[in-house]
Write a protein that holds these residues in place. Structure first.
Motif, PDB file in Angstrom:
ATOM      1  N   ILE A  82      90.455 -50.366  20.218  1.00 13.29           N
ATOM      2  CA  ILE A  82      91.369 -49.215  20.866  1.00 13.29           C
ATOM      3  C   ILE A  82      91.966 -48.060  19.978  1.00 13.29           C
ATOM      4  CG2 ILE A  82      93.554 -49.632  22.313  1.00 13.29           C
ATOM      5  CD1 ILE A  82      93.701 -52.590  21.808  1.00 13.29           C
ATOM      6  N   VAL A  83      91.674 -46.921  20.112  1.00 16.03           N
ATOM      7  CA  VAL A  83      92.469 -45.870  19.463  1.00 16.03           C
ATOM      8  C   VAL A  83      93.327 -45.195  20.088  1.00 16.03           C
ATOM      9  CG1 VAL A  83      91.417 -43.971  18.678  1.00 16.03           C
ATOM     10  CG2 VAL A  83      89.906 -45.768  18.634  1.00 16.03           C
ATOM     11  N   SER A  84      94.657 -45.220  19.301  1.00 18.20           N
ATOM     12  CA  SER A  84      95.164 -44.416  20.273  1.00 18.20           C
ATOM     13  C   SER A  84      96.339 -43.666  19.362  1.00 18.20           C
ATOM     14  CB  SER A  84      96.665 -45.263  20.607  1.00 18.20           C
ATOM     15  OG  SER A  84      97.150 -45.881  19.465  1.00 18.20           O
ATOM     16  N   PRO A  85      97.105 -42.565  19.079  1.00 19.68           N
ATOM     17  CA  PRO A  85      97.653 -41.757  18.358  1.00 19.68           C
ATOM     18  C   PRO A  85      98.506 -42.815  17.340  1.00 19.68           C
ATOM     19  CG  PRO A  85      98.106 -40.654  20.009  1.00 19.68           C
ATOM     20  CD  PRO A  85      97.888 -42.197  20.536  1.00 19.68           C
ATOM     21  N   TYR A  86      99.056 -44.042  17.597  1.00 20.29           N
ATOM     22  CA  TYR A  86      99.730 -44.582  17.110  1.00 20.29           C
ATOM     23  C   TYR A  86      99.046 -46.316  16.254  1.00 20.29           C
ATOM     24  CZ  TYR A  86     101.811 -42.618  21.105  1.00 20.29           C
ATOM     25  OH  TYR A  86     102.725 -42.360  21.950  1.00 20.29           O
ATOM     26  N   GLN A  87      97.836 -46.227  16.742  1.00 19.03           N
ATOM     27  CA  GLN A  87      97.166 -47.057  15.538  1.00 19.03           C
ATOM     28  C   GLN A  87      95.751 -47.083  16.426  1.00 19.03           C
ATOM     29  OE1 GLN A  87      96.571 -48.705  12.743  1.00 19.03           O
ATOM     30  NE2 GLN A  87      97.962 -49.934  12.741  1.00 19.03           N
ATOM     31  N   ALA A 133      83.009 -52.860   8.987  1.00 15.21           N
ATOM     32  CA  ALA A 133      82.105 -52.001   9.162  1.00 15.21           C
ATOM     33  C   ALA A 133      82.625 -51.163   9.907  1.00 15.21           C
ATOM     34  CB  ALA A 133      81.644 -53.002  10.329  1.00 15.21           C
ATOM     35  N   LEU A 134      83.575 -50.991  10.475  1.00 20.51           N
ATOM     36  CA  LEU A 134      83.357 -49.820  11.191  1.00 20.51           C
ATOM     37  C   LEU A 134      84.549 -48.579  10.773  1.00 20.51           C
ATOM     38  CD1 LEU A 134      85.667 -51.706  14.166  1.00 20.51           C
ATOM     39  CD2 LEU A 134      83.778 -50.063  14.434  1.00 20.51           C
ATOM     40  N   LEU A 135      84.991 -49.857   9.249  1.00 19.51           N
ATOM     41  CA  LEU A 135      85.380 -48.103   8.858  1.00 19.51           C
ATOM     42  C   LEU A 135      84.345 -47.279   7.173  1.00 19.51           C
ATOM     43  CD1 LEU A 135      88.642 -49.606   7.198  1.00 19.51           C
ATOM     44  CD2 LEU A 135      88.397 -48.214   8.497  1.00 19.51           C
ATOM     45  N   HIS A 136      83.547 -48.111   7.030  1.00 17.37           N
ATOM     46  CA  HIS A 136      82.727 -47.586   6.274  1.00 17.37           C
ATOM     47  C   HIS A 136      81.524 -46.756   7.647  1.00 17.37           C
ATOM     48  CE1 HIS A 136      78.411 -47.394   4.066  1.00 17.37           C
ATOM     49  NE2 HIS A 136      78.005 -47.748   5.498  1.00 17.37           N
ATOM     50  N   GLU A 137      81.656 -46.843   8.929  1.00 18.73           N
ATOM     51  CA  GLU A 137      81.157 -45.866   9.278  1.00 18.73           C
ATOM     52  C   GLU A 137      81.898 -44.438  10.044  1.00 18.73           C
ATOM     53  OE1 GLU A 137      78.100 -46.289  11.406  1.00 18.73           O
ATOM     54  OE2 GLU A 137      77.183 -48.408  10.406  1.00 18.73           O
ATOM     55  N   VAL A 138      83.119 -44.739  10.669  1.00 19.35           N
ATOM     56  CA  VAL A 138      83.285 -43.623  10.701  1.00 19.35           C
ATOM     57  C   VAL A 138      83.299 -42.767   8.433  1.00 19.35           C
ATOM     58  CG1 VAL A 138      85.940 -44.759  10.439  1.00 19.35           C
ATOM     59  CG2 VAL A 138      85.943 -42.949  11.725  1.00 19.35           C
ATOM     60  N   ARG A 139      83.580 -43.085   8.148  1.00 20.52           N
ATOM     61  CA  ARG A 139      84.422 -42.865   6.689  1.00 20.52           C
ATOM     62  C   ARG A 139      85.271 -42.409   6.339  1.00 20.52           C
ATOM     63  NH1 ARG A 139      79.524 -44.109   3.777  1.00 20.52           N
ATOM     64  NH2 ARG A 139      77.575 -43.888   4.751  1.00 20.52           N
ATOM     65  N   LEU A 140      86.589 -42.933   7.209  1.00 22.00           N
ATOM     66  CA  LEU A 140      88.104 -42.051   6.824  1.00 22.00           C
ATOM     67  C   LEU A 140      89.000 -43.554   6.317  1.00 22.00           C
ATOM     68  CD1 LEU A 140      88.475 -41.064  10.772  1.00 22.00           C
ATOM     69  CD2 LEU A 140      88.125 -40.170   8.627  1.00 22.00           C
ATOM     70  N   MET A 141      90.092 -43.268   5.652  1.00 19.40           N
ATOM     71  CA  MET A 141      90.541 -44.000   5.241  1.00 19.40           C
ATOM     72  C   MET A 141      91.838 -44.451   5.963  1.00 19.40           C
ATOM     73  SD  MET A 141      89.668 -44.423   2.487  1.00 19.40           S
ATOM     74  CE  MET A 141      90.739 -45.554   1.592  1.00 19.40           C
ATOM     75  N   ASN A 194      86.925 -42.044  18.438  1.00 18.81           N
ATOM     76  CA  ASN A 194      86.000 -41.659  19.936  1.00 18.81           C
ATOM     77  C   ASN A 194      84.672 -41.227  19.557  1.00 18.81           C
ATOM     78  OD1 ASN A 194      88.634 -42.464  20.691  1.00 18.81           O
ATOM     79  ND2 ASN A 194      89.051 -41.141  21.172  1.00 18.81           N
ATOM     80  N   MET A 195      83.959 -40.470  18.600  1.00 15.20           N
ATOM     81  CA  MET A 195      82.593 -39.836  19.047  1.00 15.20           C
ATOM     82  C   MET A 195      82.030 -40.848  18.194  1.00 15.20           C
ATOM     83  SD  MET A 195      83.100 -36.063  17.327  1.00 15.20           S
ATOM     84  CE  MET A 195      81.055 -36.431  17.166  1.00 15.20           C
ATOM     85  N   GLN A 198      81.540 -43.761  20.950  1.00 12.45           N
ATOM     86  CA  GLN A 198      81.014 -43.870  21.494  1.00 12.45           C
ATOM     87  C   GLN A 198      79.595 -44.395  21.326  1.00 12.45           C
ATOM     88  OE1 GLN A 198      82.326 -39.807  23.272  1.00 12.45           O
ATOM     89  NE2 GLN A 198      84.197 -40.566  23.354  1.00 12.45           N
ATOM     90  N   SER A 199      79.455 -43.996  20.431  1.00 13.57           N
ATOM     91  CA  SER A 199      77.978 -43.390  19.570  1.00 13.57           C
ATOM     92  C   SER A 199      77.385 -44.949  19.287  1.00 13.57           C
ATOM     93  CB  SER A 199      77.311 -42.667  18.807  1.00 13.57           C
ATOM     94  OG  SER A 199      78.506 -43.235  17.329  1.00 13.57           O
ATOM     95  N   LEU A 200      77.999 -45.530  19.261  1.00 13.29           N
ATOM     96  CA  LEU A 200      77.976 -47.328  18.863  1.00 13.29           C
ATOM     97  C   LEU A 200      77.654 -47.891  20.036  1.00 13.29           C
ATOM     98  CD1 LEU A 200      80.298 -48.016  15.719  1.00 13.29           C
ATOM     99  CD2 LEU A 200      77.951 -47.876  15.533  1.00 13.29           C
ATOM    100  N   GLN A 201      78.583 -47.818  20.621  1.00  9.90           N
ATOM    101  CA  GLN A 201      78.018 -48.673  21.697  1.00  9.90           C
ATOM    102  C   GLN A 201      77.020 -48.145  23.150  1.00  9.90           C
ATOM    103  OE1 GLN A 201      81.912 -47.133  24.997  1.00  9.90           O
ATOM    104  NE2 GLN A 201      82.162 -49.662  24.547  1.00  9.90           N
TER     105      GLN A 201
END
Length: 211
Positions: A82-87, A133-141, A194-195, A198-201
């Motif tokens: 779940i992606v939201s502005p809050y978490q 694994a997700l953080l490695h893909e998105v490369r965001l802190m 989100n990008m 969407q690609s991982l799905q």
């Protein structure tokens, strides 16, 4: 349940036509049911969580069955993100019954059903692997909240204040998500998440994947 009803009607019809074929069909169904029971149980648990998440407002982007590569190159399935502005929430669902015991650092937890007990891999450690694994893909802190969701048929005998994950039951999931009210993600971070999701799905399973 619906599938079982349809199959039962089909079996009765087949019984009138050819008793031998009905016997063979029943035998095949029993074998398939035993082989796929664990998979079916997991699907039902994920479906129940999907129904809950479908009631979230459009501030929340919800993704199901996301396949992401671990550090060793193997594909792993993430039940819900779940992606939201809050978490950002990463959910691992467990459609278990009985009483669940375990500590945050234990390798295995225990499920007690009557007089029987069985061990299963610590779902917090399992979901920690998903988060990494997700953080490695998105490369965001980004700060990500790991959540383990058990069915309402369980009694949780675990620490409610664990450091690396929240463990709860279906009935408490939406209230927990709603507790996060301070905006943590920028518009750019949400777009990147989100990008990526969407690609991982769209990633197709090739061979066996690891949990």
């Amino acid at each position: 349940i619906f599938g079982v009803i349809i199959f039962s009607v089909f079996l009765l019809m087949l019984l009138f036509v050819n008793g031998y074929l009905a016997l063979v069909a029943a035998f095949c169904f029993i074998l398939l049911s035993k082989w796929n029971f664990k998979k079916l149980k997991g699907f039902v648990g994920e479906w129940r969580v999907r129904r809950l998440l479908a009631t979230l407002s459009n501030q929340y982007a919800v993704y199901h069955n996301v396949y992401v590569r671990r550090a060793d190159g193997k594909l792993t399935q993430v039940d819900h993100v779940i992606v939201s502005p809050y978490q950002v929430f990463v959910l691992e669902t467990k459609n278990y019954a009985g009483t669940i015991y375990g500590e945050e650092s234990d390798t295995y937890w225990t499920q007690a059903l009557g007089q029987k007990e069985r061990l299963f891999y610590n779902p917090i450690l399992q979901n920690t692997g998903h988060v990494k694994a997700l953080l490695h893909e998105v490369r965001l802190m980004s700060e990500v909240q790991s959540v383990v969701v058990f069915s309402d048929r369980t009694r949780l005998r675990v620490n409610p204040y664990m450091e690396t994950a929240k463990v709860l039951r279906n009935r408490d999931l939406l209230a927990y998500i709603g507790r996060f009210k301070r905006k943590r993600l920028s518009a750019a971070e949400m777009r990147d998440w989100n990008m990526m999701l969407q690609s991982l799905q769209k990633v197709k399973r090739c061979g066996r994947f690891k949990m």
